[in-house]
Design a protein around this motif. Structure first.
Motif, PDB file in Angstrom:
ATOM      1  N   UNK A  51      64.944  31.352  45.172  1.00 35.18           N
ATOM      2  CA  UNK A  51      66.436  32.058  44.240  1.00 35.18           C
ATOM      3  C   UNK A  51      67.625  31.557  43.872  1.00 35.18           C
ATOM      4  N   UNK A  52      68.054  30.564  46.098  1.00 34.94           N
ATOM      5  CA  UNK A  52      69.469  30.415  46.503  1.00 34.94           C
ATOM      6  C   UNK A  52      69.872  28.961  46.417  1.00 34.94           C
ATOM      7  N   UNK A  53      70.739  28.740  47.171  1.00 35.31           N
ATOM      8  CA  UNK A  53      71.044  27.154  47.184  1.00 35.31           C
ATOM      9  C   UNK A  53      70.229  26.446  47.996  1.00 35.31           C
ATOM     10  N   UNK A  54      68.478  27.252  48.753  1.00 34.36           N
ATOM     11  CA  UNK A  54      67.875  26.318  49.329  1.00 34.36           C
ATOM     12  C   UNK A  54      66.957  25.835  48.625  1.00 34.36           C
ATOM     13  N   UNK A  55      66.740  26.508  47.585  1.00 31.81           N
ATOM     14  CA  UNK A  55      65.533  26.096  46.226  1.00 31.81           C
ATOM     15  C   UNK A  55      66.375  25.349  45.274  1.00 31.81           C
TER      16      UNK A  55
END
Length: 130
Positions: free
Chosen positions: A11-15
Motif C-alpha cells: 500500500x505504499x511506494x514499495x508495492x
C-alpha cells in the motif's frame, strides 16, 4: 540489520503493480538497502500472461503458493510452476510467465538490485539505473 515486514511494503511506494494488472510486486529489499541484490514477494495473477526479457538483470524465483507455467522462448519448453519450484534466469532468458488457476506467490531475487519503481518496458525488461 534490516528488519522489514510484508505489511510495511504494502500500500505504499514499495508495492508496484503492473500497468496491465498481471502482477503486484512488494519490494522488501532494494538497491538503497545496500545488499547488492533486491528481494521481492510477487503475486502473479491467475490467468495472466506476461512476456519478459530481463536483459539487464539476473533473477531467481521460488514459488511458495499457487500454480502457473514458464515458457522458454528460445527452446519452446514449458515448465510447470507450483510450490517448491525454483527457476533462475541465468542467461537473461526470454520467457512467458503464465498464471494458472490460482494466483502464484513468488519470492524473487534480482541482481543488480532494483531501485524500486521499475515496471516492464516494451521488451519486458527493467531498465538499468546508475
Amino acid at each position: 540489520m534490516i528488519i522489514r515486514t510484508i505489511a510495511e511494503c504494502t500500500g505504499n511506494e514499495r508495492e508496484i503493480k503492473a500497468p496491465n494488472g498481471n502482477w503486484v510486486s512488494r519490494r522488501l529489499l532494494l538497491r538503497d538497502d545496500g545488499m547488492g541484490f533486491s528481494f521481492h514477494e510477487t503475486i502473479i495473477h491467475a490467468g495472466s500472461e506476461t512476456p519478459i526479457w530481463y536483459k539487464n538483470h539476473l533473477e531467481a524465483v521460488y514459488c511458495v503458493a499457487g500454480n502457473g507455467s514458464i515458457e522458454d522462448l528460445a527452446t519452446g519448453e514449458v515448465h510447470q510452476i507450483e510450490p517448491g519450484v525454483l527457476y533462475a534466469l541465468d542467461k537473461h532468458d526470454r520467457h512467458i510467465l503464465r498464471g494458472g488457476t490460482v494466483d502464484m506467490k513468488m519470492i524473487c531475487v534480482f541482481t543488480p538490485p532494483l531501485r524500486g519503481d521499475e515496471v516492464h518496458d516494451a521488451d519486458g525488461a527493467y531498465q538499468l539505473h546508475e
